[in-house]
Design a protein around this motif. Structure first.
Motif, mmCIF file in Angstrom:
data_model
loop_
_atom_site.group_PDB
_atom_site.id
_atom_site.type_symbol
_atom_site.label_atom_id
_atom_site.label_comp_id
_atom_site.label_asym_id
_atom_site.label_seq_id
_atom_site.Cartn_x
_atom_site.Cartn_y
_atom_site.Cartn_z
ATOM 1 N N CYS D 109 -83.272 -67.057 31.726
ATOM 2 C CA CYS D 109 -82.805 -66.684 30.379
ATOM 3 C C CYS D 109 -82.411 -67.943 29.612
ATOM 4 O O CYS D 109 -81.239 -68.292 29.524
ATOM 5 N N SER D 111 -81.480 -69.081 26.869
ATOM 6 C CA SER D 111 -80.923 -68.703 25.576
ATOM 7 C C SER D 111 -80.788 -69.903 24.640
ATOM 8 O O SER D 111 -80.836 -69.750 23.421
ATOM 9 N N ALA D 176 -81.334 -63.084 27.221
ATOM 10 C CA ALA D 176 -81.416 -64.390 26.567
ATOM 11 C C ALA D 176 -81.142 -64.276 25.070
ATOM 12 O O ALA D 176 -80.473 -65.137 24.485
ATOM 13 N N ARG D 179 -77.313 -63.796 24.501
ATOM 14 C CA ARG D 179 -76.589 -65.066 24.652
ATOM 15 C C ARG D 179 -76.893 -66.020 23.498
ATOM 16 O O ARG D 179 -76.035 -66.802 23.092
ATOM 17 N N ALA D 180 -78.113 -65.928 22.984
ATOM 18 C CA ALA D 180 -78.496 -66.820 21.886
ATOM 19 C C ALA D 180 -77.655 -66.556 20.639
ATOM 20 O O ALA D 180 -77.492 -67.433 19.800
#
Lengths: 274, 274, 274, 274
Positions: D109, D111, D176, D179-180
């Motif tokens: 992930c 991110s 991902a 979290r981004a």
């Protein structure tokens, strides 16, 4: 306020003695450690670790002869103790799981034997911060502060009977009474500005309204300007020094002095679980 | 050796920016923090906590405008990196459970894709410290140290291809290769005496023979005099500053200087699990 | 041996009562839980969490009226208790940090007051497993097993005086004596095959030679075939049920039966720290 | 609903292979494990431990030849996934510290490379549950579910490019993207009733409004009746089996069946931090 505090412990031993010191305050939401300094004399190897409660512990083998462990620190701490008479108790069924062990009786706080006393003190006081304040006041008014009337093995149950003790006994009894009414409570040791005579000090915290509040049964009025060194269930967990062998403590010196007012614009908001 | 080290970070922001700093080294079995000092300018509230790996993290909300976070410390650290060519790998089935996650691939260390490369490098080298030393040497010899060829999102897989990078890339590749042969490895950031040019440094540790050993793929010769600031799986876990918002880092200054030789008679014996 | 065990607790209450049960044994290095079954009657919401010691705890609010919590399990456990007379004590300075709190006095184990007694019992016995076996034997020979002579608040110090008690009192005294000679000790509750009369049982473990060994001061001969339900400092930590309110326990039923011999070729090797 | 679920894994090996299984679901606030059963064939020693995330892990050394690990369980789980469009995101500065690592990029992930994409998807959607629902919908609509297009090393970044994958790829990309935009997200593996074809399933949770919410980018409509087996940062943490050696998986069989409706009067209230 910004405080400078120090503690120096000197020991004499006739053989090597393993020892664990607990003398490095940690920054948290209410205190910020700006500076710290340590001195071991002689300089022996030291290993630091974190215990169950997040306290930083210093592990050494004290050499035969004289040994000194000193620390000093500068910390920014609140001038006042928070109080919140309207804060409601958290029902046991909703307490965060990591706090449940602070409801259990412990070595010096036999809360399982103090329910009757606790409820007789609180009577019909609302089940809020005020209930815990009432318990504190009872300890403050009914226990006489007197050096030499207790020792390292004195428990809350004994203090209830003798009605005498020092700060650690006041704290143990306060903690035991909180737990007896199902409120989580924990022991605190640290520095208190303008304590008379100057020494390390012990007090306690109770968990009410989703956060910890400070209580000190030895003081007439709530006083801020405290640096927390360690938290635990009771004095067994938070000794400033635990030594495994024969020793003499030849000197213990504690200082606390004001550097300046706290310069932060505002204090951080206490998180719900600390 | 006793080292004085410092790190100062200055930021410019156009709004409040939540930030997490990881700049308080902890004492452990191999290093003793004798003195520490922190400065936040302006002095905003700061909360410290311990993360998964035991690192002390400082959480602040940087105010709009300029903000500086500086720390300095004095630490007693070993002059030499331990090496032990005869140390045997711990079979996976016998690794302490708390180390198993250091075998897993992570953001910057895709060990799951590097098994073939790792085993082609180690060949018939004994499954000891030497195997890990061989992997380190391969990284040292095959990757070119070159500023500006990588960035904060560069991973070990990319470094294998570009054959260029800086200390964090060397560390990520070293870690990924260790894990690819089923040896636990972790990232380290900290200070290194006489690093040229001076900056924070990244290296790694591998778990062999029941303890962690230090490896640094950027150096020709193993060098001691390191102060560890933080441990983690890879750079994602150990950033000296993680900022949640737009910012400019206007200055970063790192210093490391020798105070004197290490004065302890002997170092502590490393425990089996650190 | 493979054992089938069950425990059923029935309560009557006049209002809702928050409760914490600790009745889900965990697999570990010495026992493998092959099957488990739980029944709550009535079926109220239940939340499970892990406490400080790794015990699985079940949190419910018991409804007003009658409530039953039952569990049964099948487990593969060793037939014999390990003993190792030559196992050496680990010096305090070398104990794993996570075990240090098992040296401290606790609610029911006032080890700080029992050093003199402990050393008078052990005399010149080698500082090995034999020292701890000697302490266990002393408890076994000097305390009389007698129902109704103690209660939930009886501590080791009281048992030393009354010389009477049940399994939990034997365990508390055994633990306190171990800690008094600086050997980590912890309480265990669980099932014991062929216990007479059948009930939940309490015993203890001491840390010697780098691992935990089982001790049971109530038995003439060491017996295996135990299923561990929970570990803790003392009975305060490992109650099968902790209730916060008024209640009557109207029935408690425990069964343990043999299914078949343990079929594994060999037992796992105990890791150094469990 | 009350579900019966089972998973059986059969392996063939040519030598001993250390393995870690993660196949014992834990009770929590949203699911109650009423019954569990395990079978190892042949019955080799097994040690269970808890990992970083609270998952119960079973550690064995698979013998040479054929080995089967099977489990079955009965669990009471919610019929519906909670959704709360008005739930507000927790500002990063106020997130509980133990959740901060769920903001970091991880193996699958990345991110750190998906911020632009994430914000282009969410546009002006309010910073609430709806923002995360929008991200989920984008994955659902833009990624095609297709077996054989990805493998165990496929990451979110690759899925963004290939636009194809299976449930774990959908989950990685969903995580991902959360979290981004600075929302904590974690991977979940478990059983899903009426999954077609039946298999273990992967989905994810995002932390909004002070608690975790379930998201599943593979489904047209939100579906309840899930049994969670494990939580982690991404698939690296939650593999049902991690094997350290050469092996063939000769059979994997998963079943999930309804026993009856959930009989509880009401579900527990989700605590703020789970």
């Amino acid at each position: 306020m910004t405080l400078d505090a120090s503690c120096s412990l000197t020991y004499a031993t006739k053989s090597e003695v393993p020892a664990i010191f607990m003398l490095r305050p940690r920054s948290g939401w209410a205190q910020w450690i700006m500076r710290e300094e340590f001195m071991l004399d002689p300089q022996v190897p030291v290993v630091e670790y974190t215990d169950f409660y997040g306290n930083l512990c210093q592990r050494v083998v004290m050499p035969k002869g004289e040994f000194r462990f000193s620390m000093s620190c500068r910390a920014s701490v609140p001038d006042h103790i928070d109080a919140m008479p309207t804060a409601k108790r958290v029902p046991v069924a909703q307490l965060p799981v990591e706090l449940l062990h602070y409801l259990l009786p412990s070595r010096y706080c036999q809360s399982d034997k103090l329910s009757r006393l606790a409820y007789s003190i609180t009577g019909n006081v609302p089940r809020t911060y005020q209930q815990i304040a009432r318990l504190r006041n009872w300890v403050h008014e009914n226990i006489e502060y007197e050096y030499g009337t207790s020792n390292a093995s004195t428990s809350a149950l004994e203090t209830v009977n003798t009605k005498r003790g020092v700060c650690r006994d006041f704290a143990h009894l306060g903690i035991a009474l909180c737990r007896a009414v199902s409120v989580p409570a924990r022991m605190v040791v640290g520095f208190l500005h303008e304590l008379e005579p100057m020494d390390l000090h012990a007090w306690y915290e109770a968990y009410i309204g989703g956060r910890w509040f400070t209580f000190d049964a030895t003081e007439d009025e709530p006083k801020g300007n405290r640096i927390v060194i360690a938290y635990g269930r009771d004095a067994a967990d938070v000794a400033q020094a635990t030594l495994y062998g024969a020793f003499t403590c030849t000197e213990m010196k504690v200082t606390v002095g004001a550097v300046c007012e706290r310069t932060e614009g505002e204090r951080p908001t206490p998180p719900e679980v600390l």
